[in-house]
Motif scaffolding. Structure first.
Motif, PDB file in Angstrom:
ATOM      1  N   LYS A  92      88.072  92.190  24.630  1.00 45.11           N
ATOM      2  CA  LYS A  92      86.993  92.792  25.413  1.00 45.11           C
ATOM      3  C   LYS A  92      87.476  94.174  25.838  1.00 45.11           C
ATOM      4  N   VAL A 107      90.077  87.672  24.935  1.00 42.15           N
ATOM      5  CA  VAL A 107      89.104  86.634  25.289  1.00 42.15           C
ATOM      6  C   VAL A 107      89.006  85.645  24.134  1.00 42.15           C
ATOM      7  N   ASP A 110      84.344  81.842  22.287  1.00 40.33           N
ATOM      8  CA  ASP A 110      83.251  81.296  23.108  1.00 40.33           C
ATOM      9  C   ASP A 110      82.866  82.226  24.255  1.00 40.33           C
ATOM     10  N   ASP A 111      83.752  83.140  24.645  1.00 40.44           N
ATOM     11  CA  ASP A 111      83.466  84.081  25.725  1.00 40.44           C
ATOM     12  C   ASP A 111      82.637  85.277  25.259  1.00 40.44           C
TER      13      ASP A 111
END
Length: 121
Positions: A92, A107, A110-111
């Motif tokens: 990210k 991350v 799924d994030d």
């Protein structure tokens, strides 16, 4: 002579006004200046590919990767790190308008926003 004095005073007034405006935008709210604070920054996501990483003149690892915003819009971003990042890790990125990438964090898949996850499946 009077005319040039008026111009000088007008210039000084405009400069002071500009300074006050900038100070009110950034000086009162210093979260814009914190690299890891998302306030005032765009968020992008990317996956690390160490094939093209190189060391720059400061001995930092330089990445130049395709990244995506939450809507899946693509943008090529460049950033440096002190160490080589984990291959295929999802990252990210915090991107400030004039400074570029100011911070990053690893991350999980799924994030990532749904439209970004679709790009990596």
């Amino acid at each position: 002579m009077k005319n040039s004095r008026r111009k000088t005073l007008l210039f000084i007034f405009m400069f002071i006004l500009l300074f006050v405006m900038i100070a009110s935008l950034y000086g009162c709210n210093n979260t814009f200046l914190k690299p890891d604070d998302p306030a005032g920054k765009d968020i992008y996501y990317t996956r690390i590919n160490n094939d093209d990483v190189k060391k720059n003149e400061d001995e930092r690892h330089e990445y130049n990767l395709i990244s995506y915003d939450k809507d899946g819009n693509e943008k090529k971003l460049k950033f440096t790190t002190a160490r080589k990042l984990r291959e295929h890790a999802y990252i990210k990125l915090y991107v400030a308008t004039f400074r570029g990438v100011t911070n990053w964090q690893e991350v999980q898949l799924d994030d990532l926003p749904g439209k970004v996850q679709e790009k990596y499946k």
